[in-house]
Design an enzyme around this catalytic site. Structure first.
Site, mmCIF file in Angstrom:
data_model
loop_
_atom_site.group_PDB
_atom_site.id
_atom_site.type_symbol
_atom_site.label_atom_id
_atom_site.label_comp_id
_atom_site.label_asym_id
_atom_site.label_seq_id
_atom_site.Cartn_x
_atom_site.Cartn_y
_atom_site.Cartn_z
ATOM 1 N N HIS A 18 66.296 -15.786 42.544
ATOM 2 C CA HIS A 18 65.980 -16.212 43.910
ATOM 3 C C HIS A 18 66.748 -17.458 44.368
ATOM 4 C CE1 HIS A 18 62.391 -13.536 44.708
ATOM 5 N NE2 HIS A 18 62.678 -13.292 43.444
ATOM 6 N N ASP A 83 52.518 -18.932 38.471
ATOM 7 C CA ASP A 83 51.178 -19.226 38.983
ATOM 8 C C ASP A 83 51.021 -20.720 39.265
ATOM 9 O OD1 ASP A 83 50.642 -16.609 38.708
ATOM 10 O OD2 ASP A 83 49.304 -16.789 36.981
HETATM 11 C C1 U2F Z 1 64.120 -10.398 39.697
HETATM 12 O O1 U2F Z 1 65.078 -9.656 38.982
HETATM 13 P P1 U2F Z 1 66.302 -10.108 38.084
HETATM 14 O O2 U2F Z 1 66.916 -11.348 38.631
HETATM 15 O O3 U2F Z 1 65.955 -10.140 36.660
HETATM 16 O O4 U2F Z 1 67.231 -8.801 38.275
HETATM 17 P P2 U2F Z 1 68.216 -8.358 39.409
HETATM 18 O O5 U2F Z 1 67.659 -8.453 40.783
HETATM 19 O O6 U2F Z 1 68.679 -7.032 38.997
HETATM 20 O O7 U2F Z 1 69.399 -9.408 39.326
HETATM 21 C C2 U2F Z 1 70.060 -9.664 38.139
HETATM 22 C C3 U2F Z 1 71.395 -10.282 38.535
HETATM 23 O O8 U2F Z 1 71.961 -10.889 37.380
HETATM 24 C C4 U2F Z 1 73.282 -10.400 37.185
HETATM 25 C C5 U2F Z 1 73.325 -9.049 37.882
HETATM 26 C C6 U2F Z 1 72.386 -9.245 39.067
HETATM 27 O O9 U2F Z 1 73.097 -9.777 40.178
HETATM 28 O O10 U2F Z 1 74.658 -8.734 38.262
HETATM 29 N N1 U2F Z 1 73.560 -10.282 35.752
HETATM 30 C C7 U2F Z 1 74.819 -10.536 35.303
HETATM 31 O O11 U2F Z 1 75.740 -10.850 36.074
HETATM 32 N N2 U2F Z 1 75.072 -10.444 33.957
HETATM 33 C C8 U2F Z 1 74.120 -10.090 33.061
HETATM 34 O O12 U2F Z 1 74.435 -10.036 31.862
HETATM 35 C C9 U2F Z 1 72.811 -9.804 33.529
HETATM 36 C C10 U2F Z 1 72.559 -9.896 34.885
HETATM 37 C C11 U2F Z 1 62.872 -9.579 39.588
HETATM 38 F F1 U2F Z 1 62.551 -9.483 38.266
HETATM 39 C C12 U2F Z 1 63.099 -8.186 40.175
HETATM 40 O O13 U2F Z 1 61.893 -7.485 40.108
HETATM 41 C C13 U2F Z 1 63.564 -8.298 41.609
HETATM 42 O O14 U2F Z 1 63.956 -7.021 42.071
HETATM 43 C C14 U2F Z 1 64.760 -9.237 41.713
HETATM 44 C C15 U2F Z 1 65.137 -9.462 43.147
HETATM 45 O O15 U2F Z 1 64.006 -9.975 43.848
HETATM 46 O O16 U2F Z 1 64.485 -10.504 41.082
#
Ligand code: U2F
Length: 382
Positions: A18, A83
């Site tokens: 975020h 939380d």
């Molecule tokens: C939260 O999710 P995450 O941040 O865990 O997962 P993503 O939305 O899929 O974003 C992961 C980003 O990290 C990058 C990848 C994505 O842009 O390209 N990345 C990377 O560059 N190299 C890596 O080895 C691993 C990841 C939450 F948990 C979700 O439920 C939500 O959908 C999301 C968005 O609100 O945020």
């Protein structure tokens, strides 16, 4: 520096991707509005991570409390930290009370935003009987959501209502119609019906995503050499595995996934934090060393853009789904929490560009079936 004409306070939810998503947007706005000052409010930990010494003329970070006791105290992980932060925040009624116009950025998909806008009708449909009794009921009464089932909903919509985040998201859904605009990390064509519905509920909807593709910030360098390694493989042959930035899959599923990868014989590139590697079966790394690569962080955008990558095994985080779509890589989804189940349903049943792993958890046989389907089967290739 130019004379300041106006001042914008930027407040982020300081977890997972975020803060960096919001900073990317703010950097673009700040570059095109040099006389506007942006004060970026986040926790010290998150500000350190995303600014990491970088300075911008008209963006200044400010640290706010993370809700934990001064000087340490009991530090929690994951949900506990969220939380505590939610319970401590002071801004929840701030803008309304002061009459300040405000704009919201939703970094998830239109589908998950729609759920929060329609939480009350969903709750009245389900009544007091809860998730289990209504698991397969679909949300036909919400435009564009007829394939979504009650069992796909994030925690806190019809169950776990006691969680602070459930309350915060419910209030958010009620307050968003008061926002001057809601900025979406998406593009209209992906969910036209849902976005059209959102436009009837919100004052203005601006679709500016996929944010990781439109971001002007340079991606982290390919320190582990993933791209030269991918160069050595055949087109659409490699399984890329990643579960995002915060999620820790259960050890048993990491082991089952490794067994499936080993038995299926596919080349793989796995983004797996160092501290989780001991969950892999003994000897797995050595036995698969000629066709596998494990890294603690992969340049995911470039990886998905690489022609050798044939499937993406993912938790169905919104950014990962958008990035996979952008580079036409089919997905095997193992959704864990929050919007993951919704995104997975859209991938499998609406866009038909991937599958949910059998029974929703990573087992050796279920994962092998999904790999077989997407990499080797005509239906899967289509
Ligand atoms: C939260 O999710 P995450 O941040 O865990 O997962 P993503 O939305 O899929 O974003 C992961 C980003 O990290 C990058 C990848 C994505 O842009 O390209 N990345 C990377 O560059 N190299 C890596 O080895 C691993 C990841 C939450 F948990 C979700 O439920 C939500 O959908 C999301 C968005 O609100 O945020």
């Amino acid at each position: 520096m130019a004379t300041i004409s106006s001042h914008i306070a930027v407040m982020t939810f300081p977890f997972s991707s975020h803060p960096s998503a919001l900073l990317n947007l703010v950097r673009r706005l700040a570059a095109s509005a040099p006389t506007v000052r942006f004060s970026f409010l986040s926790t010290a930990k998150s500000n350190q991570a995303i600014f990491s010494g970088k300075q911008y003329d008209n963006i200044k970070p400010y640290d706010v409390s993370d809700g934990l006791p001064e000087g340490g105290g009991s530090r929690g992980e994951g949900r506990l930290l969220v939380d505590r932060y939610i319970l401590s925040i002071w801004w929840r009624n701030g803008c309304d009370a002061m009459g300040v116009p405000w704009i919201a950025l939703w970094i998830g998909g239109p589908c998950s935003l729609s759920i929060h806008i329609h939480t009350d009708p969903i709750r009245s449909t389900v009544g007091d009987t809860g998730m289990a009794q209504n698991a397969e009921q679909t949300l036909k009464f919400i435009p564009g959501m007829s394939k979504i089932q009650i069992s796909d909903l994030p925690e806190g919509i019809v169950d776990h209502l006691e969680m602070p985040i459930a309350h915060a998201l419910h209030i958010m859904g009620l307050k968003l119609p008061g926002a001057t605009a809601v900025v979406l990390n998406s593009y209209e064509e992906i969910d036209l019906t849902i976005i059209t519905d959102l436009k009837t509920k919100l004052k203005k909807v601006l679709s500016v995503g996929p944010s990781t593709l439109t971001s002007s910030s340079p991606s982290k360098p390919d320190e582990s050499g993933c791209l030269p390694w991918l160069d050595k493989h055949k087109a659409a042959s490699v399984a890329y595995i990643s579960f995002g930035t915060i999620l820790v899959p259960p050890p048993s599923e990491l082991a089952a996934l490794a067994e499936a990868i080993e038995a299926s014989g596919v080349p793989y590139l796995w983004s797996l934090p160092d501290h989780l590697r001991h969950h892999l079966p003994q000897g797995f790394v050595e036995r698969t060393s000629t066709r596998g690569m494990i890294v603690s962080w992969a340049p995911q955008l470039q990886v998905l853009a690489h022609t050798s990558v044939g499937i993406h095994i993912t938790h169905s985080g919104w950014n990962s789904v958008l990035e996979s779509i952008s580079y036409a890589v089919p997905m095997i989804c193992r959704p864990f929490f929050a919007d993951n189940m919704l995104n997975c349903r859209m991938v499998e049943d609406v866009w038909e560009i991937g599958v949910r792993v059998e029974d929703g958890i990573l087992t050796k046989s279920g994962t092998m079936k999904a790999i077989e389907l997407l990499l080797f089967n005509d239906k899967g290739k289509k």
